[in-house]
Design an enzyme around this catalytic site. Structure first.
Site, PDB file in Angstrom:
ATOM      1  CD  GLU A  26     -19.718  -1.644   4.216  1.00 12.38           C
ATOM      2  OE1 GLU A  26     -18.798  -1.062   5.510  1.00 12.38           O
ATOM      3  OE2 GLU A  26     -19.052  -1.177   3.581  1.00 12.38           O
ATOM      4  CE  LYS A  74     -15.267  -1.568   6.320  1.00 15.04           C
ATOM      5  NZ  LYS A  74     -15.814  -0.161   5.182  1.00 15.04           N
ATOM      6  CB  CYS A 130     -16.763  -1.483   1.925  1.00 17.94           C
ATOM      7  SG  CYS A 130     -17.302  -0.186   1.016  1.00 17.94           S
TER       8      CYS A 130
END
Length: 259
Positions: free
Chosen positions: A44, A109, A143
């Site tokens: 990331e 995200k 994540c």
């Protein structure tokens, strides 16, 4: 595109230079050069580290995306990783998937890590993104998304769930456990690529990158806190056979995902 029944994957577990995209591109290019794979996964925010200083580090779709396209072409492999990206409407934590032919897909995200104030520095994505690559269906995740199983629920629409991360060492047990849980419950391969080292906020990362099969068993692992390349081969025929022999997905609960 022709289906590849054995997908060779490589996860780059590396340290990152804080807030220096040019330095990260340079060091990553050297680390990528010897890799031979169909799919290469970077952590990331691989160009800057996981920073909430979005006004300073976020870039328009420019140099780093062009670098990804160049690397994918040179290596003959798809490359995936997330970048702090500036849009006209604000900044996003954007996960790019770039093929050797230069095709670009992206996922912004969805679940922003509020414990670090990510929701104040970046805008949340609006939904799931799946890509097709060499006959494989791949779910892009970043994540903190790993903690939300409904969002990653396999609706018979993917073969691999892919997580790029800057997941702190303090919560490494949760990282490893959840990667294996996502594989078991979704009857899919799971790739988790995490960084190592200490970032500019003094947060430590130990890596724990994993390639997990559809039974939840790690196929490949790296020593904690050690940079390196984690490689493995995913078998599409074996995955399909397992789903036929143990069709738990047929008993899954129906639901609609809103927002």
């Amino acid at each position: 595109m022709q289906t590849v029944t054995e997908l060779r994957v490589a996860l780059l577990q590396t340290e990152l230079v804080w807030h220096d995209a040019a330095a990260n591109r340079q060091q990553l290019a050297a680390q990528l050069k010897p890799i031979q794979a169909d799919l290469i996964v970077l952590p990331e925010m691989f160009s800057t580290g996981f920073s909430m200083q979005s006004n300073d580090i976020a870039e328009p779709e420019g140099e780093t995306l062009a670098w990804l396209i160049q690397q994918a072409k040179q290596l003959g492999a798809a490359i995936v990783g997330s970048v702090a990206t500036r849009l006209a409407s604000g900044c996003v934590n954007r996960c790019y998937f770039v093929t050797p032919q230069g095709d670009v897909s992206f996922y912004d995200k969805k679940h922003l890590f509020r414990m670090a104030g990510e929701q104040q520095a970046y805008q949340a994505g609006t939904g799931r993104v799946l890509v097709q690559y060499r006959g494989w269906r791949i779910l892009l995740q970043v994540c903190y998304d790993l903690r939300f199983p409904v969002f990653s629920r396999n609706r018979n629409d993917y073969d691999v769930a892919l997580y790029v991360a800057n997941w702190p060492a303090a919560r490494s047990h949760a990282w490893r456990t959840l990667l294996q849980a996502r594989a078991i419950e979704n009857q899919a391969y799971v790739l988790g690529c995490n960084r190592v080292g200490i970032d500019g906020n003094k947060v430590a990362y130990r890596g724990d990158s994993l390639i997990v099969d559809y039974l939840g068993q790690p196929l490949a692992d790296l020593a904690p806190e050690q940079p390196g390349v984690l490689t493995g081969a995913l078998d599409l025929t074996a995955l399909r056979q397992y789903r036929q022999q143990f069709p738990a997905h047929l008993d899954a609960d129906e639901f609609s995902l809103l927002g």
